[in-house]
Scaffold this active site. Structure first.
Site, PDB file in Angstrom:
ATOM      1  N   TYR A   1     -15.192   0.929  -6.663  1.00 23.17           N
ATOM      2  CA  TYR A   1     -16.616   2.152  -6.383  1.00 23.17           C
ATOM      3  C   TYR A   1     -17.219   1.860  -7.956  1.00 23.17           C
ATOM      4  O   TYR A   1     -19.106   1.977  -7.718  1.00 23.17           O
ATOM      5  CB  TYR A   1     -16.479   3.320  -5.933  1.00 23.17           C
ATOM      6  CG  TYR A   1     -15.012   3.537  -4.185  1.00 23.17           C
ATOM      7  CD1 TYR A   1     -15.794   3.068  -3.591  1.00 23.17           C
ATOM      8  CD2 TYR A   1     -14.138   3.162  -5.393  1.00 23.17           C
ATOM      9  CE1 TYR A   1     -15.063   3.607  -1.609  1.00 23.17           C
ATOM     10  CE2 TYR A   1     -13.278   3.823  -3.402  1.00 23.17           C
ATOM     11  CZ  TYR A   1     -14.029   3.506  -2.486  1.00 23.17           C
ATOM     12  OH  TYR A   1     -12.844   3.208  -1.119  1.00 23.17           O
TER      13      TYR A   1
ATOM     14  N   ARG B   1     -10.337   9.874   2.131  1.00 25.70           N
ATOM     15  CA  ARG B   1     -10.981  10.568   3.399  1.00 25.70           C
ATOM     16  C   ARG B   1     -11.681  12.025   3.479  1.00 25.70           C
ATOM     17  O   ARG B   1     -11.781  11.771   4.817  1.00 25.70           O
ATOM     18  CB  ARG B   1      -9.382  11.483   3.801  1.00 25.70           C
ATOM     19  CG  ARG B   1      -8.260  10.301   3.705  1.00 25.70           C
ATOM     20  CD  ARG B   1      -7.319  10.834   3.934  1.00 25.70           C
ATOM     21  NE  ARG B   1      -5.733   9.564   4.229  1.00 25.70           N
ATOM     22  CZ  ARG B   1      -5.044   9.880   2.874  1.00 25.70           C
ATOM     23  NH1 ARG B   1      -4.513  10.919   2.744  1.00 25.70           N
ATOM     24  NH2 ARG B   1      -3.826   8.921   3.196  1.00 25.70           N
TER      25      ARG B   1
ATOM     26  N   SER C   1     -10.373   5.778  -4.195  1.00 28.05           N
ATOM     27  CA  SER C   1     -11.517   6.993  -5.201  1.00 28.05           C
ATOM     28  C   SER C   1     -10.610   7.535  -5.521  1.00 28.05           C
ATOM     29  O   SER C   1     -11.296   8.337  -6.402  1.00 28.05           O
ATOM     30  CB  SER C   1     -11.446   7.357  -3.498  1.00 28.05           C
ATOM     31  OG  SER C   1     -10.461   7.895  -2.723  1.00 28.05           O
TER      32      SER C   1
ATOM     33  N   LYS D   1      -2.534  -1.495  -3.632  1.00 28.27           N
ATOM     34  CA  LYS D   1      -2.970  -0.084  -3.858  1.00 28.27           C
ATOM     35  C   LYS D   1      -2.534   1.209  -3.981  1.00 28.27           C
ATOM     36  O   LYS D   1      -1.201   0.756  -3.042  1.00 28.27           O
ATOM     37  CB  LYS D   1      -3.897  -0.131  -2.554  1.00 28.27           C
ATOM     38  CG  LYS D   1      -4.519   1.019  -2.410  1.00 28.27           C
ATOM     39  CD  LYS D   1      -5.505   0.904  -1.170  1.00 28.27           C
ATOM     40  CE  LYS D   1      -5.863   1.457  -0.492  1.00 28.27           C
ATOM     41  NZ  LYS D   1      -7.046   1.637   1.276  1.00 28.27           N
TER      42      LYS D   1
ATOM     43  N   GLU E   1       7.543  -6.574   0.890  1.00 29.67           N
ATOM     44  CA  GLU E   1       6.551  -6.367   1.533  1.00 29.67           C
ATOM     45  C   GLU E   1       5.381  -7.924   1.989  1.00 29.67           C
ATOM     46  O   GLU E   1       5.271  -8.741   2.380  1.00 29.67           O
ATOM     47  CB  GLU E   1       5.304  -5.531   1.528  1.00 29.67           C
ATOM     48  CG  GLU E   1       6.089  -4.080   2.102  1.00 29.67           C
ATOM     49  CD  GLU E   1       5.774  -3.919   3.503  1.00 29.67           C
ATOM     50  OE1 GLU E   1       5.454  -4.746   3.825  1.00 29.67           O
ATOM     51  OE2 GLU E   1       5.634  -2.600   3.820  1.00 29.67           O
TER      52      GLU E   1
ATOM     53  N   LYS F   1       1.414  -1.531  -0.093  1.00 27.38           N
ATOM     54  CA  LYS F   1       0.227  -0.470   0.004  1.00 27.38           C
ATOM     55  C   LYS F   1       1.119   0.751  -0.143  1.00 27.38           C
ATOM     56  O   LYS F   1       1.758   1.655   1.012  1.00 27.38           O
ATOM     57  CB  LYS F   1      -0.632  -0.261   1.327  1.00 27.38           C
ATOM     58  CG  LYS F   1      -2.010   1.485   1.484  1.00 27.38           C
ATOM     59  CD  LYS F   1      -2.983   1.275   2.689  1.00 27.38           C
ATOM     60  CE  LYS F   1      -3.427   2.729   2.718  1.00 27.38           C
ATOM     61  NZ  LYS F   1      -5.091   2.463   3.949  1.00 27.38           N
TER      62      LYS F   1
ATOM     63  N   LYS G   1       1.443   9.789   5.387  1.00 24.59           N
ATOM     64  CA  LYS G   1       1.946   8.468   5.982  1.00 24.59           C
ATOM     65  C   LYS G   1       2.702   7.714   5.368  1.00 24.59           C
ATOM     66  O   LYS G   1       2.784   6.543   5.381  1.00 24.59           O
ATOM     67  CB  LYS G   1       0.117   7.857   5.925  1.00 24.59           C
ATOM     68  CG  LYS G   1      -1.301   8.331   6.437  1.00 24.59           C
ATOM     69  CD  LYS G   1      -2.253   7.473   6.080  1.00 24.59           C
ATOM     70  CE  LYS G   1      -3.241   8.192   6.518  1.00 24.59           C
ATOM     71  NZ  LYS G   1      -4.396   7.010   6.566  1.00 24.59           N
TER      72      LYS G   1
END
Ligand SMILES: NCC(=O)CCC(=O)O
Ligand SMILES: [Mg+2]
Length: 353
Positions: free
Chosen positions: A340, A231, A301, A275, A260, A221, A244
């Site tokens: 979505y 968000r 999103s 992602k 990872e 990610k 982040k």
């Protein structure tokens, strides 16, 4: 200027001898266009297909009853009260979408520094899981594990002196995973990017007899600008302080993604995820080729918002851009996509036959 979209160009009456009839025809033995000459021919040589089985539909939850609240930056996406989420789960079933994913908009009064609401067995996500499973036990439910919808600072973990604490966060994530699994969730999807969380969650689930609960690790990610509208949807856009980048990956890296993913598989992940999606299709391909694991991508999103906004402005044929963007994940080797667009795409796939 708005672009108009007509019917695709299909020559109705094609002479079978048109190229030889041309005086200066090229002397070509190989003409790749032959395989594209008509829809039936294109269908015969098509390498990848998207089906409704490839779709996971993320839903946003909000407290209340009979409530649907438009997410401003995601045209066509609503926050849903639990009863409405049950209705959308029914819609997903009818559309043969195998799995839905649940994300809460937590009331600001319930957010705190520690994200305590995440481990409340009666939080919005757990309520929705129970309500949906009661009516539709056959649909798969995926629950995200991370603290960002629940913390007052919008980070995925606990903070001390401006640092995101790894091991302390993992202990909370295990408790979050357990309340969700005990509510009936089928797939636990840790999206926090703390080190060692997959092993800890697997151990916690197993210790509690939840052997069949799957783990889909958000293994690679990236710290991405494309999460902006999400968000907004979960209400952490305004509260998030800083970024982040000390836990999510640097967008310049792909070898690191493989490391990872390898760790998460070794720790017990049943499925892995990359992602965001479209800007990281190279990572999807490398992960699939290297590990041959069930591999998913999240069309996030911001990717959704770009296509939806351009379509609403008449700058893109939204339906075609949607289908093309989803097929790209299949081409890159993904086994499925969180999107979505899932209900819209499924409707289109089912009506096309
Ligand atoms: N953990 C889930 C997400 O962060 C979703 C991001 C998005 O859709 O932008
Ligand atoms: Mg990791």
């Amino acid at each position: 200027m708005a672009i108009k979209y007509g019917r695709p160009i299909e020559l109705r009456e094609v002479s079978r001898r048109d190229s030889t009839a041309v005086p200066h025809a090229l002397d070509l033995t190989v003409r790749p266009r032959r395989n594209r000459k008509a829809e039936w021919a294109r269908r015969m040589v098509r390498e990848n297909v998207l089906t409704t089985d490839d779709l996971i539909w993320p839903l946003f939850l909000i407290d209340g009853h009979n409530k649907r609240e438009q997410v401003a930056s995601m045209p066509g996406v609503d926050r849903l009260s639990v009863d409405q989420a049950v209705r959308e789960a029914e819609r997903a079933m009818k559309l043969t979408i195998p799995c839905i994913a649940l994300f809460p908009y937590t009331d600001p009064s319930l957010r705190d520094e520690e994200g305590s609401e995440a481990t409340n067995p009666d939080n919005l996500v757990c309520q929705a899981v129970r309500a949906i499973k009661k009516e539709f036990p056959e649909i798969g439910i995926l629950c995200d594990v991370a603290l960002d919808p629940f913390t007052s600072h919008g980070h995925d973990g606990l903070i001390s002196d401006g640092r995101i604490l790894n091991d302390e966060t993992v202990a909370v994530l295990v408790r979050q995973a357990l309340v969700q699994a005990e509510a009936g969730c089928d797939i636990i999807a840790p999206s926090d990017m703390m080190d060692g969380r997959v092993a800890a969650i697997r151990e916690g689930l197993d210790r509690n007899g939840l052997l069949d609960v799957q783990i889909m690790a958000y293994a690679a990610k990236y710290a991405s600008a494309f999460y902006g509208p999400f968000r907004d949807a979960i209400g952490s856009a305004k509260t998030l302080t800083g970024d982040k980048r000390t836990y999510q990956m640097d967008s310049a890296n792909t070898d690191e993604a493989l490391r990872e993913v390898e760790l998460d598989i070794a720790e017990g992940a049943d499925m892995v995820m990359v992602k965001p999606g479209m800007p990281y299709l190279d990572v999807v391909r490398r992960v699939k080729d290297t590990f041959a694991m069930p591999t998913f991508a999240y069309q996030v999103s911001g990717e959704y918002a770009m296509i939806a906004a351009a379509a609403n402005n008449g700058w893109l044929d939204g339906e075609r851009a949607m289908m093309e963007s989803l097929l790209a994940f299949k081409r890159a080797g993904a086994d499925g996509v969180l999107s979505y667009f899932a209900p819209k795409a499924a409707e289109k796939l089912l009506t096309q036959g």
